[in-house]
Design a protein around this motif. Structure first.
Motif, PDB file in Angstrom:
ATOM      1  N   PRO A 118       0.873  -1.329  -0.231  1.00  0.00           N
ATOM      2  CA  PRO A 118       0.127  -0.067   0.012  1.00  0.00           C
ATOM      3  C   PRO A 118       0.967   1.315   0.043  1.00  0.00           C
ATOM      4  O   PRO A 118       0.493   2.104  -0.537  1.00  0.00           O
ATOM      5  CB  PRO A 118      -0.959  -0.075   1.286  1.00  0.00           C
ATOM      6  N   ASP A 119       1.924   1.224   0.650  1.00  0.00           N
ATOM      7  CA  ASP A 119       2.675   2.601   0.515  1.00  0.00           C
ATOM      8  C   ASP A 119       3.440   3.021  -0.829  1.00  0.00           C
ATOM      9  O   ASP A 119       3.532   4.142  -0.896  1.00  0.00           O
ATOM     10  CB  ASP A 119       4.386   2.075   1.258  1.00  0.00           C
TER      11      ASP A 119
ATOM     12  N   HIS B 279      -7.292  15.163  -4.671  1.00  0.00           N
ATOM     13  CA  HIS B 279      -7.497  14.314  -3.867  1.00  0.00           C
ATOM     14  C   HIS B 279      -7.823  15.183  -2.678  1.00  0.00           C
ATOM     15  O   HIS B 279      -8.843  14.870  -1.758  1.00  0.00           O
ATOM     16  CB  HIS B 279      -6.174  13.128  -3.393  1.00  0.00           C
ATOM     17  N   GLN B 280      -6.890  16.016  -2.484  1.00  0.00           N
ATOM     18  CA  GLN B 280      -6.974  16.891  -0.950  1.00  0.00           C
ATOM     19  C   GLN B 280      -8.351  17.721  -1.039  1.00  0.00           C
ATOM     20  O   GLN B 280      -9.146  18.010  -0.125  1.00  0.00           O
ATOM     21  CB  GLN B 280      -5.861  17.506  -0.699  1.00  0.00           C
ATOM     22  N   ARG B 281      -8.562  18.138  -2.141  1.00  0.00           N
ATOM     23  CA  ARG B 281     -10.011  18.900  -2.355  1.00  0.00           C
ATOM     24  C   ARG B 281     -11.293  18.095  -2.427  1.00  0.00           C
ATOM     25  O   ARG B 281     -12.328  18.306  -2.526  1.00  0.00           O
ATOM     26  CB  ARG B 281     -10.000  19.695  -3.738  1.00  0.00           C
TER      27      ARG B 281
ATOM     28  N   LEU C 157      -8.899   7.737  -2.758  1.00  0.00           N
ATOM     29  CA  LEU C 157      -8.107   6.232  -2.941  1.00  0.00           C
ATOM     30  C   LEU C 157      -7.964   5.810  -1.548  1.00  0.00           C
ATOM     31  O   LEU C 157      -7.651   6.185  -0.671  1.00  0.00           O
ATOM     32  CB  LEU C 157      -6.602   6.625  -3.579  1.00  0.00           C
ATOM     33  N   GLN C 158      -8.421   4.255  -1.674  1.00  0.00           N
ATOM     34  CA  GLN C 158      -8.277   3.544  -0.546  1.00  0.00           C
ATOM     35  C   GLN C 158      -7.274   2.344  -0.900  1.00  0.00           C
ATOM     36  O   GLN C 158      -7.667   1.788  -1.804  1.00  0.00           O
ATOM     37  CB  GLN C 158      -9.760   3.031  -0.118  1.00  0.00           C
ATOM     38  N   THR C 159      -6.472   1.877  -0.028  1.00  0.00           N
ATOM     39  CA  THR C 159      -5.861   0.827  -0.209  1.00  0.00           C
ATOM     40  C   THR C 159      -6.137  -0.482   0.700  1.00  0.00           C
ATOM     41  O   THR C 159      -6.515  -0.159   1.907  1.00  0.00           O
ATOM     42  CB  THR C 159      -4.211   1.072  -0.203  1.00  0.00           C
ATOM     43  N   TRP C 160      -6.189  -1.638   0.296  1.00  0.00           N
ATOM     44  CA  TRP C 160      -6.676  -2.789   1.049  1.00  0.00           C
ATOM     45  C   TRP C 160      -5.321  -3.830   0.944  1.00  0.00           C
ATOM     46  O   TRP C 160      -5.201  -4.305  -0.171  1.00  0.00           O
ATOM     47  CB  TRP C 160      -7.970  -3.253   0.629  1.00  0.00           C
ATOM     48  N   ASN C 161      -4.888  -4.294   1.942  1.00  0.00           N
ATOM     49  CA  ASN C 161      -3.841  -5.410   1.835  1.00  0.00           C
ATOM     50  C   ASN C 161      -4.610  -6.665   2.214  1.00  0.00           C
ATOM     51  O   ASN C 161      -5.106  -7.020   3.335  1.00  0.00           O
ATOM     52  CB  ASN C 161      -2.822  -4.921   3.109  1.00  0.00           C
TER      53      ASN C 161
ATOM     54  N   ALA D  51      -1.035  12.218  -2.844  1.00  0.00           N
ATOM     55  CA  ALA D  51      -0.206  13.220  -2.046  1.00  0.00           C
ATOM     56  C   ALA D  51       0.433  14.337  -2.727  1.00  0.00           C
ATOM     57  O   ALA D  51       0.790  15.094  -2.236  1.00  0.00           O
ATOM     58  CB  ALA D  51       0.676  12.667  -1.064  1.00  0.00           C
ATOM     59  N   GLN D  52       0.823  14.060  -3.905  1.00  0.00           N
ATOM     60  CA  GLN D  52       1.473  14.773  -4.839  1.00  0.00           C
ATOM     61  C   GLN D  52       0.878  15.319  -6.061  1.00  0.00           C
ATOM     62  O   GLN D  52      -0.043  14.306  -6.757  1.00  0.00           O
ATOM     63  CB  GLN D  52       2.835  14.377  -5.057  1.00  0.00           C
TER      64      GLN D  52
END
Length: 261
Positions: A10-11, A26-28, A33-37, A18-19
């Motif tokens: 996920p990292d 995404h910030q707005r 985005l969601q991550t699932w391990n 983030a960038q």
């Protein structure tokens, strides 16, 4: 729009949210985005997600059950969050060399949707029974193999998110992209910026003229020539679809004559 990524790493996926332009969007809250391990959906002390393939052979295969449990958790979460309507779950997409090649036209189609659940495979592959049961679509970036589906998933998401309203500072930027139907599917023309002369190389005079019709015609000619030189297959596709004008064909004829000289 919401994307859910099933991934063992996920990292790797955090940077996109983030960038850059996608991160700011995404910030707005334009997209999420969601991550699932899948390791979180195992039942043994070692959190096992892979095993040896039946029939022998190299590598390991991702097991069906942890992935299936992850899918079910995601669907419940999306439904509770209002990302999906009852009876209309988001499509499950596997990043795979066996998939349909992702293209700009598909990115535009995706941009009109509500997102997807993306499955990022690893190792030698994924148990086919999971694919047969849960996967709605398989997508590939091209005829090459990556170590896992994460990079392919991020490329897919980026290509879609940048097309969403309000993501790019100048909405016309996307309209000038290569492969855009507005450019009849050809490559974009070359671009220049200040200074006007850099290391003895000047900006084409037409671009400094301020004459918009001339500039537009110049860019079209450059687009046609660049596509002919780098991606002649796109020229043939545009011609077969009737998307080349008489001016485009004249430009191609003139360029061919110059090359023959």
């Amino acid at each position: 729009m919401r994307f859910d990524l099933i991934t063992l790493f996920p990292d790797m996926c955090a940077a996109l949210a983030a960038q850059g332009v996608c991160g700011r969007a995404h910030q707005r809250g334009v997209w999420s985005l969601q991550t699932w391990n899948p390791r979180d959906y195992t039942r043994d002390v070692h959190r096992t997600v892979d095993d040896r393939p039946f029939g022998g052979g190299p590598g390991m295969v991702m097991m069906a059950e942890p992935l299936a449990l992850a899918i079910e958790a995601i669907r419940a979460d999306r439904l509770a969050a209002g990302a999906d309507a009852a009876g209309l779950p988001a499509p499950v997409v596997l990043l795979s060399p066996a998939g349909q090649v992702h293209r700009q036209a598909l990115a535009r189609r995706w941009a009109a949707g509500r997102g997807a659940i993306l499955v990022c495979g690893r190792y030698e592959g994924i148990d086919q029974r999971f694919i047969d049961t849960y996967v709605d679509q398989q997508v590939s970036l091209g005829d090459f193999v990556l170590s896992g589906g994460e990079l392919a998933a991020l490329v897919l998401v980026d290509s879609v998110v940048r097309l969403l309203p309000g993501v790019l500072h100048d909405a016309e930027s996307a309209e000038q992209d290569s492969f855009n139907p507005a450019l009849t599917g050809l490559l974009d023309s070359p671009h220049y910026t200040r200074p006007e002369i850099w290391r003895g190389q000047a900006v084409p005079e037409t671009l400094l003229s301020g004459h918009h019709a001339r500039i537009q015609a110049w860019r079209r000619r450059q687009s046609v020539r660049l596509t002919r030189d780098r991606r002649p297959d796109l020229i043939e596709q545009a011609r077969a679809a009737g998307r080349l004008s008489r001016q485009d064909e004249a430009c191609l004829d003139a360029s061919q004559a110059e090359n023959e000289e």
